[in-house]
Design a protein around this motif. Structure first.
Motif, PDB file in Angstrom:
ATOM      1  N   ILE A  19      -7.517 -15.237  -9.934  1.00 27.62           N
ATOM      2  CA  ILE A  19      -7.295 -14.258 -11.520  1.00 27.62           C
ATOM      3  C   ILE A  19      -6.752 -15.367 -12.511  1.00 27.62           C
ATOM      4  O   ILE A  19      -7.527 -15.201 -13.606  1.00 27.62           O
ATOM      5  N   LYS A  20      -6.001 -16.097 -12.248  1.00 27.81           N
ATOM      6  CA  LYS A  20      -5.525 -17.202 -13.204  1.00 27.81           C
ATOM      7  C   LYS A  20      -6.738 -18.023 -13.622  1.00 27.81           C
ATOM      8  O   LYS A  20      -6.787 -18.453 -15.183  1.00 27.81           O
ATOM      9  N   ALA A  21      -7.487 -18.486 -12.751  1.00 29.01           N
ATOM     10  CA  ALA A  21      -8.610 -19.306 -13.054  1.00 29.01           C
ATOM     11  C   ALA A  21      -9.688 -18.518 -14.343  1.00 29.01           C
ATOM     12  O   ALA A  21     -10.283 -19.140 -14.720  1.00 29.01           O
ATOM     13  N   LEU A  22      -9.465 -17.252 -14.334  1.00 31.23           N
ATOM     14  CA  LEU A  22     -10.375 -16.517 -15.192  1.00 31.23           C
ATOM     15  C   LEU A  22     -10.067 -16.624 -16.742  1.00 31.23           C
ATOM     16  O   LEU A  22     -11.013 -16.480 -17.615  1.00 31.23           O
ATOM     17  N   ASN A  23      -8.809 -16.963 -17.073  1.00 30.57           N
ATOM     18  CA  ASN A  23      -8.301 -17.121 -18.457  1.00 30.57           C
ATOM     19  C   ASN A  23      -8.483 -15.809 -19.273  1.00 30.57           C
ATOM     20  O   ASN A  23      -9.336 -15.986 -20.060  1.00 30.57           O
ATOM     21  N   ILE A  24      -8.016 -14.727 -18.523  1.00 29.72           N
ATOM     22  CA  ILE A  24      -8.196 -13.600 -19.135  1.00 29.72           C
ATOM     23  C   ILE A  24      -7.940 -13.334 -20.580  1.00 29.72           C
ATOM     24  O   ILE A  24      -6.707 -13.682 -20.999  1.00 29.72           O
ATOM     25  N   PRO A  25      -8.574 -13.056 -21.662  1.00 30.76           N
ATOM     26  CA  PRO A  25      -8.241 -13.090 -22.917  1.00 30.76           C
ATOM     27  C   PRO A  25      -7.547 -11.873 -23.344  1.00 30.76           C
ATOM     28  O   PRO A  25      -7.487 -10.715 -22.629  1.00 30.76           O
ATOM     29  N   ALA A  26      -6.599 -12.031 -24.448  1.00 28.36           N
ATOM     30  CA  ALA A  26      -5.731 -10.922 -24.722  1.00 28.36           C
ATOM     31  C   ALA A  26      -6.679  -9.683 -25.202  1.00 28.36           C
ATOM     32  O   ALA A  26      -7.681  -9.740 -25.787  1.00 28.36           O
ATOM     33  N   GLY A  27      -6.240  -8.562 -24.863  1.00 27.18           N
ATOM     34  CA  GLY A  27      -6.720  -7.062 -25.090  1.00 27.18           C
ATOM     35  C   GLY A  27      -8.149  -6.847 -24.220  1.00 27.18           C
ATOM     36  O   GLY A  27      -8.544  -5.876 -24.417  1.00 27.18           O
ATOM     37  N   ALA A  28      -8.284  -7.654 -23.317  1.00 33.02           N
ATOM     38  CA  ALA A  28      -9.468  -7.365 -22.525  1.00 33.02           C
ATOM     39  C   ALA A  28      -9.172  -5.756 -21.509  1.00 33.02           C
ATOM     40  O   ALA A  28      -7.814  -5.695 -21.374  1.00 33.02           O
ATOM     41  N   LYS A  29     -10.081  -5.330 -21.433  1.00 31.81           N
ATOM     42  CA  LYS A  29     -10.024  -4.229 -20.272  1.00 31.81           C
ATOM     43  C   LYS A  29     -10.444  -4.588 -18.969  1.00 31.81           C
ATOM     44  O   LYS A  29     -11.663  -5.014 -18.640  1.00 31.81           O
ATOM     45  N   VAL A  30      -9.542  -4.463 -17.998  1.00 33.47           N
ATOM     46  CA  VAL A  30      -9.869  -5.231 -16.693  1.00 33.47           C
ATOM     47  C   VAL A  30      -9.646  -3.877 -15.645  1.00 33.47           C
ATOM     48  O   VAL A  30      -8.853  -2.997 -15.910  1.00 33.47           O
ATOM     49  N   LEU A  31     -10.482  -4.081 -14.801  1.00 36.73           N
ATOM     50  CA  LEU A  31     -10.570  -2.920 -13.564  1.00 36.73           C
ATOM     51  C   LEU A  31     -10.514  -3.745 -12.481  1.00 36.73           C
ATOM     52  O   LEU A  31     -11.123  -4.625 -12.052  1.00 36.73           O
ATOM     53  N   GLU A  32      -9.366  -3.243 -11.725  1.00 38.41           N
ATOM     54  CA  GLU A  32      -9.440  -3.874 -10.121  1.00 38.41           C
ATOM     55  C   GLU A  32      -9.888  -2.815  -9.117  1.00 38.41           C
ATOM     56  O   GLU A  32      -9.142  -1.779  -9.393  1.00 38.41           O
ATOM     57  N   VAL A  33     -10.653  -2.935  -8.315  1.00 40.47           N
ATOM     58  CA  VAL A  33     -11.217  -1.895  -7.421  1.00 40.47           C
ATOM     59  C   VAL A  33     -10.722  -2.054  -6.110  1.00 40.47           C
ATOM     60  O   VAL A  33     -10.909  -3.234  -5.538  1.00 40.47           O
ATOM     61  N   GLY A  34      -9.929  -1.272  -5.520  1.00 39.63           N
ATOM     62  CA  GLY A  34      -9.247  -1.684  -4.368  1.00 39.63           C
ATOM     63  C   GLY A  34      -7.901  -2.328  -4.475  1.00 39.63           C
ATOM     64  O   GLY A  34      -7.454  -3.157  -3.645  1.00 39.63           O
ATOM     65  N   VAL A  35      -7.100  -1.817  -5.523  1.00 41.35           N
ATOM     66  CA  VAL A  35      -5.811  -2.356  -5.860  1.00 41.35           C
ATOM     67  C   VAL A  35      -4.808  -2.287  -4.646  1.00 41.35           C
ATOM     68  O   VAL A  35      -3.931  -3.074  -4.792  1.00 41.35           O
ATOM     69  N   GLY A  36      -5.054  -1.282  -3.906  1.00 43.56           N
ATOM     70  CA  GLY A  36      -3.809  -1.341  -2.820  1.00 43.56           C
ATOM     71  C   GLY A  36      -2.544  -1.147  -3.191  1.00 43.56           C
ATOM     72  O   GLY A  36      -2.396  -0.094  -3.859  1.00 43.56           O
ATOM     73  N   THR A  37      -1.620  -1.783  -2.673  1.00 43.31           N
ATOM     74  CA  THR A  37      -0.408  -1.566  -2.951  1.00 43.31           C
ATOM     75  C   THR A  37       0.263  -2.478  -4.359  1.00 43.31           C
ATOM     76  O   THR A  37       1.475  -2.682  -4.383  1.00 43.31           O
ATOM     77  N   GLY A  38      -0.840  -2.909  -4.836  1.00 42.48           N
ATOM     78  CA  GLY A  38      -0.466  -3.825  -5.987  1.00 42.48           C
ATOM     79  C   GLY A  38      -0.173  -5.309  -6.010  1.00 42.48           C
ATOM     80  O   GLY A  38       0.626  -5.845  -6.686  1.00 42.48           O
ATOM     81  N   LEU A  39      -0.655  -5.849  -4.900  1.00 43.82           N
ATOM     82  CA  LEU A  39      -0.185  -6.996  -4.741  1.00 43.82           C
ATOM     83  C   LEU A  39      -0.689  -8.096  -5.359  1.00 43.82           C
ATOM     84  O   LEU A  39      -0.077  -9.027  -5.858  1.00 43.82           O
ATOM     85  N   SER A  40      -1.800  -8.009  -6.199  1.00 43.28           N
ATOM     86  CA  SER A  40      -2.323  -8.804  -7.145  1.00 43.28           C
ATOM     87  C   SER A  40      -1.658  -8.650  -8.624  1.00 43.28           C
ATOM     88  O   SER A  40      -2.126  -9.511  -9.498  1.00 43.28           O
ATOM     89  N   LEU A  41      -1.028  -7.498  -8.874  1.00 39.24           N
ATOM     90  CA  LEU A  41      -0.599  -7.088 -10.362  1.00 39.24           C
ATOM     91  C   LEU A  41       0.080  -8.024 -11.005  1.00 39.24           C
ATOM     92  O   LEU A  41      -0.140  -8.413 -12.284  1.00 39.24           O
ATOM     93  N   ASN A  42       1.098  -8.703 -10.484  1.00 41.36           N
ATOM     94  CA  ASN A  42       1.872  -9.681 -11.258  1.00 41.36           C
ATOM     95  C   ASN A  42       1.081 -11.112 -11.518  1.00 41.36           C
ATOM     96  O   ASN A  42       1.480 -12.026 -12.206  1.00 41.36           O
ATOM     97  N   SER A  43      -0.046 -11.216 -11.037  1.00 39.97           N
ATOM     98  CA  SER A  43      -0.895 -12.235 -11.572  1.00 39.97           C
ATOM     99  C   SER A  43      -1.835 -12.066 -12.800  1.00 39.97           C
ATOM    100  O   SER A  43      -2.419 -13.015 -13.099  1.00 39.97           O
ATOM    101  N   TYR A  44      -1.805 -11.058 -13.202  1.00 35.82           N
ATOM    102  CA  TYR A  44      -2.419 -10.802 -14.377  1.00 35.82           C
ATOM    103  C   TYR A  44      -1.695 -10.900 -15.720  1.00 35.82           C
ATOM    104  O   TYR A  44      -0.456 -10.642 -15.614  1.00 35.82           O
ATOM    105  N   PRO A  45      -2.355 -11.341 -16.817  1.00 35.45           N
ATOM    106  CA  PRO A  45      -1.392 -11.362 -18.051  1.00 35.45           C
ATOM    107  C   PRO A  45      -1.068  -9.935 -18.449  1.00 35.45           C
ATOM    108  O   PRO A  45      -1.601  -8.992 -18.147  1.00 35.45           O
ATOM    109  N   THR A  46      -0.038 -10.042 -19.294  1.00 37.96           N
ATOM    110  CA  THR A  46       0.533  -8.776 -19.620  1.00 37.96           C
ATOM    111  C   THR A  46       0.260  -8.095 -21.183  1.00 37.96           C
ATOM    112  O   THR A  46       0.394  -6.910 -21.308  1.00 37.96           O
TER     113      THR A  46
END
Length: 222
Positions: free
Chosen positions: A43-70
């Motif tokens: 996720i961090k290697a994506l360098n997601i830009p500010a304001g991007a609309k992101v979808l995670e398919v199969g988010v489960g218990t939220g294991l990845s959520l704190n890896s995304y920018p706020t």
């Protein structure tokens, strides 16, 4: 952001896999040690830009959520409402305002075409009944030029490794996931440009795939 519930008649039923209906505690105890670092790095290697609309398919218990920018708009969907309850609790504890989660079938996403700048999915396509359909839905909701990030076990190109892993197929299918999915089959005939596919390390069973969605539809600025 507010959690959006599906209409009652469209609410998905729990997946037949025991992972979806019974194993949330075991999932939380074991899986983070196996998967979290791999997901976070990708996720961090994506360098997601500010304001991007992101979808995670199969988010489960939220294991990845704190890896995304706020500073983005992040939507997570999953078929398991038990797992989503854990994700919602995490969101509330962290007081995240940029994340929304909702129940949804990965094979029948209810979003409009070209809704998201980035779509991610981690260790989910192995547990759906129609992997090609899930991938087609991911491509449908991703914008032209948008990016797709997926991590999953795909059948090895090495015949020896593939044979060994295939031998466990009858066991893993009983537990709700498949070991015989081939990446090339999943993405075949879809409007994708495969940018990279690699193993996090030489011994890993998992493949990281990054792709550009609908590249032929991108309109360049004058």
């Amino acid at each position: 952001m507010h959690r959006v519930s599906l209409p009652e008649k469209q609410a998905p039923q729990p997946h037949s896999s025991p992972f979806y209906s019974h194993l949330v505690p075991a999932y939380q105890a074991v899986w983070p040690a196996v998967a979290k670092r791999r997901m976070s790095a990708a996720i961090k290697a994506l360098n997601i830009p500010a304001g991007a609309k992101v979808l995670e398919v199969g988010v489960g218990t939220g294991l990845s959520l704190n890896s995304y920018p706020t500073n983005i708009e992040l939507t997570g969907v999953d078929l398991s409402e038990a797992m989503l309850a854990e994700a919602e609790q995490l969101i509330a504890e962290k007081k995240w305002q940029h994340i929304d989660v909702m129940p949804m079938n990965a094979e029948e996403l209810t979003f409009e075409d070209s809704s998201f700048d980035i779509v991610t999915s981690f260790h989910t396509i192995s547990v759906v009944s129609q992997p090609q359909r899930m991938m087609a839905e991911i491509v449908r909701v991703c914008k032209p030029g948008g990016r797709i990030l997926m991590i999953n076990h795909f059948r090895s190109d090495n015949p020896l490794i593939a044979k060994v892993v295939d031998s466990a197929g009858n066991i893993t299918k009983r537990l709700g996931w498949r070991t015989d999915i081939e990446l090339d089959e999943v993405v075949r005939e879809l409007p994708l440009r495969l940018d990279s596919r690699y193993k996090p390390n030489p011994l890993s069973l998992f493949t990281v795939m990054e792709a550009t969605c609908k590249p032929e539809q991108v309109v360049l600025a004058p």
